[in-house]
Design a protein around this motif. Sequence first.
Motif, PDB file in Angstrom:
ATOM      1  N   ARG A  43       0.877  -1.175   0.000  1.00 14.92           N
ATOM      2  CA  ARG A  43       0.000   0.000   0.000  1.00 14.92           C
ATOM      3  C   ARG A  43       0.914   1.224   0.000  1.00 14.92           C
ATOM      4  O   ARG A  43       1.085   1.868   1.022  1.00 14.92           O
ATOM      5  CB  ARG A  43      -0.911  -0.013   1.214  1.00 14.92           C
ATOM      6  N   VAL A 118     -10.007   1.126  16.938  1.00 13.36           N
ATOM      7  CA  VAL A 118      -9.889   1.090  15.475  1.00 13.36           C
ATOM      8  C   VAL A 118      -8.556   0.458  15.115  1.00 13.36           C
ATOM      9  O   VAL A 118      -7.539   0.755  15.736  1.00 13.36           O
ATOM     10  CB  VAL A 118      -9.982   2.514  14.883  1.00 13.36           C
ATOM     11  N   GLN A 119      -8.559  -0.416  14.100  1.00 19.41           N
ATOM     12  CA  GLN A 119      -7.317  -1.090  13.779  1.00 19.41           C
ATOM     13  C   GLN A 119      -6.771  -0.788  12.386  1.00 19.41           C
ATOM     14  O   GLN A 119      -5.659  -1.183  12.067  1.00 19.41           O
ATOM     15  CB  GLN A 119      -7.485  -2.606  13.914  1.00 19.41           C
ATOM     16  N   ASN A 120      -7.544  -0.092  11.560  1.00 18.17           N
ATOM     17  CA  ASN A 120      -7.040   0.273  10.236  1.00 18.17           C
ATOM     18  C   ASN A 120      -6.785   1.774  10.183  1.00 18.17           C
ATOM     19  O   ASN A 120      -7.678   2.569  10.453  1.00 18.17           O
ATOM     20  CB  ASN A 120      -8.075  -0.088   9.161  1.00 18.17           C
ATOM     21  N   GLU A 122      -6.588   3.818   7.802  1.00 17.76           N
ATOM     22  CA  GLU A 122      -7.439   4.603   6.907  1.00 17.76           C
ATOM     23  C   GLU A 122      -8.866   4.749   7.442  1.00 17.76           C
ATOM     24  O   GLU A 122      -9.640   5.512   6.900  1.00 17.76           O
ATOM     25  CB  GLU A 122      -7.463   3.991   5.493  1.00 17.76           C
ATOM     26  N   LEU A 123      -9.188   4.027   8.496  1.00 21.92           N
ATOM     27  CA  LEU A 123     -10.539   4.138   9.072  1.00 21.92           C
ATOM     28  C   LEU A 123     -10.557   5.011  10.317  1.00 21.92           C
ATOM     29  O   LEU A 123     -11.621   5.283  10.882  1.00 21.92           O
ATOM     30  CB  LEU A 123     -11.091   2.747   9.379  1.00 21.92           C
ATOM     31  N   SER A 167     -14.496   6.653  -2.191  1.00 19.73           N
ATOM     32  CA  SER A 167     -14.299   6.463  -0.756  1.00 19.73           C
ATOM     33  C   SER A 167     -12.902   5.946  -0.469  1.00 19.73           C
ATOM     34  O   SER A 167     -12.206   6.447   0.410  1.00 19.73           O
ATOM     35  CB  SER A 167     -15.286   5.428  -0.216  1.00 19.73           C
ATOM     36  N   GLY A 168     -12.528   4.915  -1.207  1.00 22.23           N
ATOM     37  CA  GLY A 168     -11.240   4.284  -0.955  1.00 22.23           C
ATOM     38  C   GLY A 168     -10.089   5.256  -1.131  1.00 22.23           C
ATOM     39  O   GLY A 168      -9.163   5.295  -0.314  1.00 22.23           O
ATOM     40  N   PHE A 170     -10.210   8.528  -0.966  1.00 25.19           N
ATOM     41  CA  PHE A 170     -10.306   9.555   0.066  1.00 25.19           C
ATOM     42  C   PHE A 170      -9.681   9.056   1.358  1.00 25.19           C
ATOM     43  O   PHE A 170      -8.827   9.723   1.951  1.00 25.19           O
ATOM     44  CB  PHE A 170     -11.795   9.909   0.273  1.00 25.19           C
ATOM     45  N   LEU A 171     -10.090   7.874   1.782  1.00 24.88           N
ATOM     46  CA  LEU A 171      -9.591   7.329   3.043  1.00 24.88           C
ATOM     47  C   LEU A 171      -8.101   7.030   2.966  1.00 24.88           C
ATOM     48  O   LEU A 171      -7.353   7.309   3.912  1.00 24.88           O
ATOM     49  CB  LEU A 171     -10.363   6.063   3.411  1.00 24.88           C
ATOM     50  N   PHE A 172      -7.659   6.481   1.862  1.00 25.20           N
ATOM     51  CA  PHE A 172      -6.259   6.100   1.768  1.00 25.20           C
ATOM     52  C   PHE A 172      -5.366   7.330   1.689  1.00 25.20           C
ATOM     53  O   PHE A 172      -4.229   7.308   2.176  1.00 25.20           O
ATOM     54  CB  PHE A 172      -6.042   5.155   0.584  1.00 25.20           C
TER      55      PHE A 172
ATOM     56  N   ALA B 134      -9.698  -0.560   3.770  1.00 24.35           N
ATOM     57  CA  ALA B 134     -10.995  -0.065   3.309  1.00 24.35           C
ATOM     58  C   ALA B 134     -11.076   0.031   1.795  1.00 24.35           C
ATOM     59  O   ALA B 134     -12.113  -0.289   1.207  1.00 24.35           O
ATOM     60  CB  ALA B 134     -11.293   1.289   3.949  1.00 24.35           C
ATOM     61  N   GLU B 135      -9.971   0.438   1.171  1.00 20.96           N
ATOM     62  CA  GLU B 135     -10.032   0.657  -0.279  1.00 20.96           C
ATOM     63  C   GLU B 135     -10.101  -0.665  -1.044  1.00 20.96           C
ATOM     64  O   GLU B 135     -10.340  -0.667  -2.252  1.00 20.96           O
ATOM     65  CB  GLU B 135      -8.845   1.503  -0.770  1.00 20.96           C
ATOM     66  N   ASP B 142     -18.691  -0.416   1.725  1.00 20.88           N
ATOM     67  CA  ASP B 142     -18.016   0.879   1.838  1.00 20.88           C
ATOM     68  C   ASP B 142     -18.499   1.645   3.063  1.00 20.88           C
ATOM     69  O   ASP B 142     -19.650   2.065   3.119  1.00 20.88           O
ATOM     70  CB  ASP B 142     -18.299   1.690   0.563  1.00 20.88           C
ATOM     71  N   VAL B 144     -17.966   4.567   3.954  1.00 22.91           N
ATOM     72  CA  VAL B 144     -18.212   5.990   3.703  1.00 22.91           C
ATOM     73  C   VAL B 144     -19.591   6.203   3.084  1.00 22.91           C
ATOM     74  O   VAL B 144     -20.309   7.136   3.430  1.00 22.91           O
ATOM     75  CB  VAL B 144     -17.122   6.569   2.778  1.00 22.91           C
ATOM     76  N   TYR B 151     -22.067   0.810  10.165  1.00 22.65           N
ATOM     77  CA  TYR B 151     -20.647   0.669  10.467  1.00 22.65           C
ATOM     78  C   TYR B 151     -20.327   1.458  11.737  1.00 22.65           C
ATOM     79  O   TYR B 151     -20.793   2.572  11.918  1.00 22.65           O
ATOM     80  CB  TYR B 151     -19.820   1.215   9.288  1.00 22.65           C
ATOM     81  N   TRP B 154     -16.158   3.956  15.803  1.00 19.77           N
ATOM     82  CA  TRP B 154     -15.382   3.985  17.054  1.00 19.77           C
ATOM     83  C   TRP B 154     -14.927   2.591  17.491  1.00 19.77           C
ATOM     84  O   TRP B 154     -14.107   2.434  18.387  1.00 19.77           O
ATOM     85  CB  TRP B 154     -16.224   4.599  18.178  1.00 19.77           C
ATOM     86  N   SER B 156     -14.113  -0.547  15.209  1.00 19.91           N
ATOM     87  CA  SER B 156     -14.052  -1.062  13.832  1.00 19.91           C
ATOM     88  C   SER B 156     -14.869  -2.317  13.598  1.00 19.91           C
ATOM     89  O   SER B 156     -14.591  -3.368  14.180  1.00 19.91           O
ATOM     90  CB  SER B 156     -12.601  -1.410  13.481  1.00 19.91           C
TER      91      SER B 156
END
Lengths: 341, 283
Positions: A43, A118-120, A122-123, A167-168, A170-172, B134-135, B142, B144, B151, B154, B156
């Motif tokens: 990534r 949260v574990q990612n 990008e999230l 979305s992907g 944007f987050l990444f 996510a991507e 998704d 978003v 989803y 707070w 995951s």
Amino acid sequence: MYRFVFPLFMIVLFAACKEAPQDEWTLELPSNFPKPHFDVANRPITKEGFELGRKIFYDPQLSRDNSTSCGSCHISTSAFTQHGHVVSHGIDNKLGRRNSLPVQNMLWEPLFFWDGGVQNLELVALNAITSPVEMDESPANVLEKIKNDPAYPPLFKAAYGTEEVTSGRFLFALAQFMGGLISANSKYDQVQRGENNAQFTAEEARGYELFKQNCTTCHQEPLFTDFSFRDNGLTKNYDRDKGRFEISLDSSDLGVFRVPSLRNLTYTKPYMHDGKKASLEAVLDHYTGGLEMSRNLDPLLIQPNGQLGFSLSAQQKLDIIAFLKTLDDEEFVRNPLFSEQ
Amino acid sequence: MKKVHFLAALAAISMMTVTACHDHNDEAEYAEKGSLVVEMDHQAGSVPFNLGANYVTAAGDTIKFSKFNYFVSNFVLVKEDGSEYIVPKNDCYFLIQHENGVANEIKLENIPGGAYKSVRFMIGVDSLMSATPAEQRPASLDPVTNAAGMYWAWNSGYIFVKVEGTSPQAPIDPSTQERDVVYHVGGYGGNNPASPTMNNIKTVTLEKSGELAQVGQLESDHSHGGTSEGVEPHAHVYVNVLEFFTAPTSFKVADNPVMHWGDFSKTLANNYADMFTLDHIHN
């Protein structure tokens, strides 16, 4: 003829120096850090992705009323915390619950936030965007605003090859910016890497030894956290904030919070998840007689003789604080590439 | 001589033709691939379910629902001979959000032709996908856009089943001043086997004696105007919302009007695990 060569040489040299790029950012993984948790190989974090993420990070359109950006609470000169604030205030001046964590060295973190919910990487941003006391906006609305903002298409094209906003992407992009905020050029790091003849002063060296004796089990080098979650005896009453229990639902996680990194402490005060320790002196006083015998107090903070915390003389506390200051990375907090452009 | 041969040939040909007309294989023929539609028919007990209507639970509570959403995923189709077809990962996640009058059809495509006797799926989203970048997730997941309301930012993970409404038996919610019932059930167990978190993923297997889905079955006479793609069966799955409130545990909304993330969601997941039944299949 040779009379001209030397001046010409110097002109060329100066010209080359003058053009040395100040705005070229690339991902550099510090040689004294372990391998990142983030999958950088698959990534890739690029300069263009970093720059797109930076624009998004400082964009108040991420909030309901277009007032509050990530940068509102995560200020670059405070190592991306809201300096001086016990807890942050977000949209409509609403108060949050916990002290803002620095956005630094996140590529090495397996879990994010004080409770590890949260574990990612990008999230992470979705939490702040959707929180009613931070940005209070729906991520879908944010995406629409970004799609309708003419500043973004060229940045998306540079980062991803086409102008399409997804979305992907944007987050990444946000993940690339946050991940790119690496702090690894403190005095401590230079000593470790043997750079610039960096050496600890006598005080700092003593503090380092004391630190290794008392603190490194939890605040492990070189990131100064072992990424675990512990109760460090701040309170016996878990009602106000249950910590990691809110995620794991395991009663042994009541009052348990992440072990934060100790980098950049000068810029990130106040301290602890509730921001209740205003200074490093207050923190050390806490560990040397201020601990509460809370239900889940970490066993590492209980001596075999039953004493809570450590014993440190006044001088030893000064030495430790001197050492902790060697973890401040002035280059990180002053880097123009990290701040709002 | 020629005349005899001619007659014999004619007779033979006639017989062969007649025989051929009746010469079906005992087994039906199938196209190589076909589709199957799983239609989720939402019910409230024995009547069709609608948002805004009043229904009574096993414990005697009256509820008017405003939301009924859920994820189903990881579909596996099992043939008569026991062989299984696993729907590919990127095509196997579906978010169903009830809207009055709108059919909830899950179309599974590119399935090997054949007679299928059962379908297996998960209620929820599995742990691997819940940790995938996510991507890289399919559009239905998704966080978003498509899955935004299902989803947890707070904590995951996806909300597997969301049921909301009001009930005269529920206490007044101080923040809304309404008698709300709000249930968000999720929890995929986390990604750390050393310290698992709550796991409410349920697996459902549906079959009904005598019901087979004839995917891609070829019509012998094309009388339906069918193409060589064959039959596209519709499997009607009844989803009984009222099961959320009972079996194994009937509960009163007065005792549990709200659940987001806590132990009681295990009770809810155990209740809704048997929400789905295969009612019939149109081939």
